[in-house]
Design a protein around this motif. Structure first.
Motif, PDB file in Angstrom:
ATOM      1  N   ASP A  79       0.836  -1.209   0.000  1.00  0.00           N
ATOM      2  CA  ASP A  79       0.000   0.000   0.000  1.00  0.00           C
ATOM      3  C   ASP A  79       0.866   1.252   0.000  1.00  0.00           C
ATOM      4  O   ASP A  79       0.550   2.233  -0.684  1.00  0.00           O
ATOM      5  N   ALA A  80       1.965   1.216   0.743  1.00  0.00           N
ATOM      6  CA  ALA A  80       2.859   2.372   0.815  1.00  0.00           C
ATOM      7  C   ALA A  80       3.522   2.648  -0.533  1.00  0.00           C
ATOM      8  O   ALA A  80       3.779   3.808  -0.869  1.00  0.00           O
ATOM      9  N   ARG A  81       3.780   1.615  -1.291  1.00  0.00           N
ATOM     10  CA  ARG A  81       4.382   1.809  -2.618  1.00  0.00           C
ATOM     11  C   ARG A  81       3.390   2.469  -3.582  1.00  0.00           C
ATOM     12  O   ARG A  81       3.788   3.140  -4.515  1.00  0.00           O
ATOM     13  N   GLU A  82       2.104   2.276  -3.331  1.00  0.00           N
ATOM     14  CA  GLU A  82       1.078   2.758  -4.253  1.00  0.00           C
ATOM     15  C   GLU A  82       0.485   4.114  -3.883  1.00  0.00           C
ATOM     16  O   GLU A  82      -0.079   4.784  -4.741  1.00  0.00           O
ATOM     17  N   ASN A  83       0.595   4.521  -2.621  1.00  0.00           N
ATOM     18  CA  ASN A  83      -0.116   5.711  -2.154  1.00  0.00           C
ATOM     19  C   ASN A  83       0.844   6.610  -1.372  1.00  0.00           C
ATOM     20  O   ASN A  83       1.296   6.234  -0.294  1.00  0.00           O
ATOM     21  N   GLN A  84       1.128   7.793  -1.912  1.00  0.00           N
ATOM     22  CA  GLN A  84       2.105   8.709  -1.309  1.00  0.00           C
ATOM     23  C   GLN A  84       1.729   9.110   0.120  1.00  0.00           C
ATOM     24  O   GLN A  84       2.580   9.115   1.009  1.00  0.00           O
ATOM     25  N   GLY A  85       0.480   9.432   0.377  1.00  0.00           N
ATOM     26  CA  GLY A  85       0.057   9.816   1.711  1.00  0.00           C
ATOM     27  C   GLY A  85       0.237   8.693   2.707  1.00  0.00           C
ATOM     28  O   GLY A  85       0.734   8.892   3.824  1.00  0.00           O
ATOM     29  N   TYR A  86      -0.167   7.499   2.301  1.00  0.00           N
ATOM     30  CA  TYR A  86       0.010   6.335   3.170  1.00  0.00           C
ATOM     31  C   TYR A  86       1.498   6.065   3.386  1.00  0.00           C
ATOM     32  O   TYR A  86       1.921   5.743   4.499  1.00  0.00           O
ATOM     33  N   ARG A  87       2.295   6.201   2.315  1.00  0.00           N
ATOM     34  CA  ARG A  87       3.747   5.980   2.407  1.00  0.00           C
ATOM     35  C   ARG A  87       4.367   6.904   3.440  1.00  0.00           C
ATOM     36  O   ARG A  87       5.176   6.474   4.263  1.00  0.00           O
ATOM     37  N   ASP A  88       3.996   8.172   3.411  1.00  0.00           N
ATOM     38  CA  ASP A  88       4.552   9.133   4.366  1.00  0.00           C
ATOM     39  C   ASP A  88       4.239   8.728   5.802  1.00  0.00           C
ATOM     40  O   ASP A  88       5.111   8.766   6.671  1.00  0.00           O
ATOM     41  N   ARG A  89       3.000   8.316   6.049  1.00  0.00           N
ATOM     42  CA  ARG A  89       2.605   7.887   7.396  1.00  0.00           C
ATOM     43  C   ARG A  89       3.305   6.586   7.806  1.00  0.00           C
ATOM     44  O   ARG A  89       3.768   6.436   8.937  1.00  0.00           O
ATOM     45  N   PHE A  90       3.394   5.654   6.871  1.00  0.00           N
ATOM     46  CA  PHE A  90       4.027   4.360   7.115  1.00  0.00           C
ATOM     47  C   PHE A  90       5.505   4.544   7.459  1.00  0.00           C
ATOM     48  O   PHE A  90       6.000   4.004   8.450  1.00  0.00           O
ATOM     49  N   LEU A  91       6.217   5.332   6.671  1.00  0.00           N
ATOM     50  CA  LEU A  91       7.646   5.543   6.911  1.00  0.00           C
ATOM     51  C   LEU A  91       7.889   6.352   8.185  1.00  0.00           C
ATOM     52  O   LEU A  91       8.853   6.090   8.909  1.00  0.00           O
ATOM     53  N   ALA A  92       7.004   7.318   8.477  1.00  0.00           N
ATOM     54  CA  ALA A  92       7.134   8.076   9.733  1.00  0.00           C
ATOM     55  C   ALA A  92       6.938   7.139  10.923  1.00  0.00           C
ATOM     56  O   ALA A  92       7.651   7.243  11.935  1.00  0.00           O
ATOM     57  N   SER A  93       6.002   6.217  10.810  1.00  0.00           N
ATOM     58  CA  SER A  93       5.777   5.241  11.868  1.00  0.00           C
ATOM     59  C   SER A  93       7.007   4.359  12.067  1.00  0.00           C
ATOM     60  O   SER A  93       7.416   4.079  13.198  1.00  0.00           O
ATOM     61  N   ILE A  94       7.608   3.926  10.973  1.00  0.00           N
ATOM     62  CA  ILE A  94       8.829   3.115  11.055  1.00  0.00           C
ATOM     63  C   ILE A  94       9.935   3.913  11.738  1.00  0.00           C
ATOM     64  O   ILE A  94      10.601   3.417  12.650  1.00  0.00           O
ATOM     65  N   ARG A  95      10.127   5.135  11.307  1.00  0.00           N
ATOM     66  CA  ARG A  95      11.166   6.003  11.899  1.00  0.00           C
ATOM     67  C   ARG A  95      10.964   6.131  13.405  1.00  0.00           C
ATOM     68  O   ARG A  95      11.897   5.962  14.184  1.00  0.00           O
ATOM     69  N   ASP A  96       9.724   6.391  13.803  1.00  0.00           N
ATOM     70  CA  ASP A  96       9.437   6.574  15.222  1.00  0.00           C
ATOM     71  C   ASP A  96       9.664   5.288  16.018  1.00  0.00           C
ATOM     72  O   ASP A  96      10.184   5.329  17.134  1.00  0.00           O
ATOM     73  N   ARG A  97       9.280   4.151  15.459  1.00  0.00           N
ATOM     74  CA  ARG A  97       9.439   2.883  16.168  1.00  0.00           C
ATOM     75  C   ARG A  97      10.894   2.437  16.243  1.00  0.00           C
ATOM     76  O   ARG A  97      11.291   1.781  17.202  1.00  0.00           O
ATOM     77  N   LEU A  98      11.697   2.789  15.244  1.00  0.00           N
ATOM     78  CA  LEU A  98      13.114   2.417  15.293  1.00  0.00           C
ATOM     79  C   LEU A  98      13.816   3.107  16.454  1.00  0.00           C
ATOM     80  O   LEU A  98      14.689   2.527  17.087  1.00  0.00           O
ATOM     81  N   GLY A  99      13.424   4.354  16.705  1.00  0.00           N
ATOM     82  CA  GLY A  99      13.925   5.061  17.878  1.00  0.00           C
ATOM     83  C   GLY A  99      15.341   5.576  17.761  1.00  0.00           C
ATOM     84  O   GLY A  99      15.567   6.653  17.254  1.00  0.00           O
ATOM     85  N   THR A 100      16.304   4.798  18.196  1.00  0.00           N
ATOM     86  CA  THR A 100      17.677   5.287  18.338  1.00  0.00           C
ATOM     87  C   THR A 100      18.420   5.343  17.005  1.00  0.00           C
ATOM     88  O   THR A 100      18.091   4.627  16.054  1.00  0.00           O
ATOM     89  N   ALA A 101      19.463   6.165  16.994  1.00  0.00           N
ATOM     90  CA  ALA A 101      20.307   6.282  15.801  1.00  0.00           C
ATOM     91  C   ALA A 101      20.971   4.950  15.473  1.00  0.00           C
ATOM     92  O   ALA A 101      21.111   4.595  14.297  1.00  0.00           O
TER      93      ALA A 101
END
Length: 137
Positions: A79-101
């Motif tokens: 879904d993230a590959r197909e929809n820019q808005g969803y992609r932005d939310r999906f990747l932001a969620s990943i970034r937040d969950r990864l946490g540390t550098a």
């Protein structure tokens, strides 16, 4: 018998620390790798195997069946590959969950490894990797 139980619990505690990640970090890495696997719209067995091998090293929470999580993760990645808005939310969620550098760096290294698993990096994969670097660094 009590010594056997202690040994079992001791092993369990040792394995709980073996990957040094939280469950949300593990899930974020799998989400990111699935997203990367679909970056060029070509899925290779070597890419899937890299994800499987990576997860095998994780101390995955047994209360969250990996197979069920992976089905949802793949659907979200597609879904993230197909929809820019969803992609932005999906990747932001990943970034937040990864946490540390450190974990973000580990995730980026795994993405690079995944992109090379099929023998060559495509232009689409290069673009995705560059975007991920900007997002995660």
């Amino acid at each position: 018998m009590p010594s056997l139980i202690r040994k079992l619990f001791r092993k369990s505690n040792a394995s709980a620390e073996k990957d040094g990640l939280t469950q949300p970090q593990r899930e974020a890495i799998v989400d990111l790798l699935n997203y990367c696997m679909y970056a060029d719209n070509l899925v290779f067995l070597a890419e899937d195997r890299l994800i499987t091998d990576t997860v095998a090293k994780f101390n995955w929470d047994p209360k969250i069946p990996f197979d069920q999580f992976d089905v949802r993760s793949i659907a979200n990645a597609r879904d993230a590959r197909e929809n820019q808005g969803y992609r932005d939310r999906f990747l932001a969620s990943i970034r937040d969950r990864l946490g540390t550098a450190a974990v973000k760096g580990q995730a980026l290294d795994l993405c690079q490894e995944l992109f090379l698993a099929d023998g060559a990096r495509s232009d689409e994969e290069d673009a995705v990797l560059q975007n991920l670097r900007e997002l995660l660094e």
